[in-house]
Design an enzyme around this catalytic site. Structure first.
Site, PDB file in Angstrom:
ATOM      1  N   HIS A  16      -7.767  -4.057   0.385  1.00 34.59           N
ATOM      2  CA  HIS A  16      -6.816  -2.956   0.177  1.00 34.59           C
ATOM      3  C   HIS A  16      -5.916  -2.768   1.400  1.00 34.59           C
ATOM      4  CE1 HIS A  16      -8.255  -1.724  -3.732  1.00 34.59           C
ATOM      5  NE2 HIS A  16      -9.496  -1.688  -3.278  1.00 34.59           N
ATOM      6  N   GLU A  38       0.868  -1.174   0.000  1.00 35.67           N
ATOM      7  CA  GLU A  38       0.000   0.000   0.000  1.00 35.67           C
ATOM      8  C   GLU A  38       0.905   1.225   0.000  1.00 35.67           C
ATOM      9  OE1 GLU A  38      -3.092  -0.441  -0.503  1.00 35.67           O
ATOM     10  OE2 GLU A  38      -3.054  -2.611  -0.130  1.00 35.67           O
TER      11      GLU A  38
END
Length: 563
Positions: A162, A23
């Site tokens: 995510h 990320e």
């Protein structure tokens, strides 16, 4: 095409994969920007380790990224920075195959972080599950190739969120499902998987057997066409492995794919070491000029600056080397710049009118007599008055006097003092080009003047790589592996070396590019001179003493381009 037993490679069940997900802050790849790393290590379908950590990106996380990942700036303030995380991750992934969904993104960030913080990127094999899915699954199989869609399709045990570790776990299940599918088409080893990923035509795959006879040794390879003509020449540290790559789609250049389609066979020439392979490649390019090598368009790509043969000589740029030539230069444009700089420093004429000698005090230049030329040239001098300018050129080329270089530098300094900065910078860059030609001429000519020289380079395994160089040409090459007495090998190489008779010109007939390759090898750190027939010495009045000035000029040029 059925692989032979020795080509099967590493079975997929024995391959260790590290599935990674990152990320980021949404910024482009760079030294910073990673906010979280998650990775799962698997082998044989079993999880054998996990790695997960938040990372301080040293920058605020934009609101849209917070909304997507749930990672806030406050969450990463106490997290370790990437330079502390990288060593641990690289150790966790060492010796494994990296896997990621859209691997270009994740690997791009990891490589940029390594480069920005002084860590060597280990160059592991990489498998992209996005590319693999597009090769395995048709649009009828899935509505999307996004990780979330593929995870739902294969029934992944972890839903992508995510967040790095969750997405890595989901990618593990996607990877295993895709590997089951490729097994049905005969992909059972890591090597077959890496070959399967690129978009390769069946014709390319069928030709993979053309590499089977090649040794796993350094050398030169030649692709030959239907009429046995040479299509392409290249070098390799491992001939078989390198040539096989042409049939796996790893090279996406259109002209190379076209060349492989035409090829009927591959010829390999085994070499003792990389230097011999490089020299043989140059010679084969010059001999065959293969259509698919860009370098073969001009294999002897060298330009020289010479004095014309007339009463009032001027400088001319030519391709044919001869005695007294300055160079070589890599392009005609660079040679022209050097010629103009030298003509200005020595006050040689630059007009192309041929001026005959017509007496001791004659003024034979018609343009000067008509007042159409104000240059300080032969139009206002006798042959005797013009001679010192010619001597400045010849002395510089031979390395006996570099007054011309000092005159050129003084002109640059004068322009700078007068605050004509743009003109001074232009003249400085012209002098840099001239100096490069002077240095190259003196260094290559000094090497080419030696009848015989033997160099030795450590091979990295306790042995030695040898090169016998005669008049700037490689005459023989060989190796003495660890434990083998080196001097008997040297004696055998010298006895069997090619006879080289010196030719015309400053390089004694050697090709400039080959002499340059040998010079770079001989001057590498760790290379030793075993013997030399005559002392290897460069002119005292060459470009060597100008290194500090060249370094300052390079710094100034870089600052100007930044500005």
């Amino acid at each position: 095409m059925q692989l032979t037993f020795d080509e099967l490679g590493t079975p997929l069940r024995d391959t260790t994969f590290v599935v990674v997900d990152l990320e980021t802050t949404g910024a482009p790849p760079g030294p910073e920007g990673i906010t979280e790393i998650g990775a799962v290590k698997v082998r044989g379908g079993e999880v054998i380790g996990e790695f997960a950590t938040l990372v301080d990106p040293r920058a605020p996380i934009p609101p849209q990224i917070v909304a997507l990942t749930g990672i806030t700036t406050a969450m990463v303030q106490a997290a370790p920075r990437i330079e502390r995380v990288l060593p641990a991750f690289l150790e966790f992934a060492a010796g494994s195959v990296l896997v990621a969904h859209n691997s270009g993104f994740d690997v791009g960030f990891l490589k940029a972080a390594c480069q920005g913080h002084g860590y060597a990127w280990p160059r592991p094999p990489v498998v992209c599950t996005l590319k693999l899915a597009r090769r395995v699954l048709s649009p009828q199989d899935t509505r999307s190739y996004r990780l979330s869609a593929l995870a739902a399709l294969v029934g992944a045990r972890t839903k992508p969120t995510h967040r790095a570790l969750d997405d890595a776990r989901a990618t593990v299940d996607v990877l295993h499902a895709l590997l089951e599918r490729v097994g049905s088409v005969g992909v059972h080893s890591l090597e077959e998987l890496l070959d399967y990923l690129p978009d390769v035509t069946p014709a390319q795959r069928r030709k993979r057997g053309m590499a089977a006879h090649l040794p796993e040794r350094p050398g030169v390879y030649l692709f030959r066409g239907p009429g046995d003509e040479v299509l392409y020449v290249g070098t390799a540290g491992n001939l078989r492995r390198r040539v096989r790559q042409y049939f796996t789609g790893s090279d996406s250049r259109g002209r190379i794919r076209e060349m492989v389609g035409l090829a009927e066979r591959v010829e390999g020439i085994e070499c003792s070491h990389a230097l011999e392979a490089q020299v043989r490649e140059l010679r084969l390019l010059g001999a065959h000029r293969p259509a698919y090598n860009r370098r073969s368009k001009n294999p002897r790509n060298a330009w020289w600056v010479v004095l014309t043969d007339e009463a009032f000589p001027r400088l001319s740029v030519v391709r044919q080397v001869r005695d007294g030539a300055l160079g070589p230069f890599s392009s005609q444009a660079r040679a022209k710049v050097a010629a103009d700089a030298l003509a200005s420093a020595t006050r040689l004429r630059t007009c192309t009118q041929r001026i005959p000698a017509a007496g001791a005090n004659a003024k034979p230049c018609v343009l000067a007599e008509l007042g159409r030329c104000g240059a300080p040239c032969a139009g206002r001098q006798s042959v005797a008055e013009y001679a010192p300018s010619v001597r400045l050129v010849t002395d510089l080329v031979e390395g006996t006097d570099n007054s011309a270089l000092h005159a050129a530098r003084e002109h640059v300094d004068a322009l700078a003092e007068a605050e004509h900065f743009e003109q001074a910078a232009r003249r400085r860059d012209e002098l840099v080009t001239l100096l490069s030609g002077v240095e190259r001429r003196h260094r290559l000519a000094s090497l080419a003047a030696i009848p015989e020289l033997v160099g030795a380079a450590p091979d990295g395994s306790g042995g030695w790589e040898f090169a016998v160089v005669r008049h700037g040409r490689l005459a023989s090459a060989g190796v003495a592996r660890r434990g083998v007495p080196p001097m008997p090998v040297v004696e055998a190489l010298v006895a069997s070396a090619e006879t080289v008779l010196p030719g015309p010109g400053p390089l004694r007939g050697a090709a400039a590019e080959e002499a340059g390759v040998l010079l770079r090898w001989l001057t590498r750190p760790g290379v030793r001179l075993v013997r030399t027939a005559t002392p290897w010495a460069e002119p005292a009045h060459g470009a060597g003493g100008w290194r500090p000035w060249l370094d300052r000029a390079a710094t100034a040029n870089a600052l100007e381009h930044v500005g």
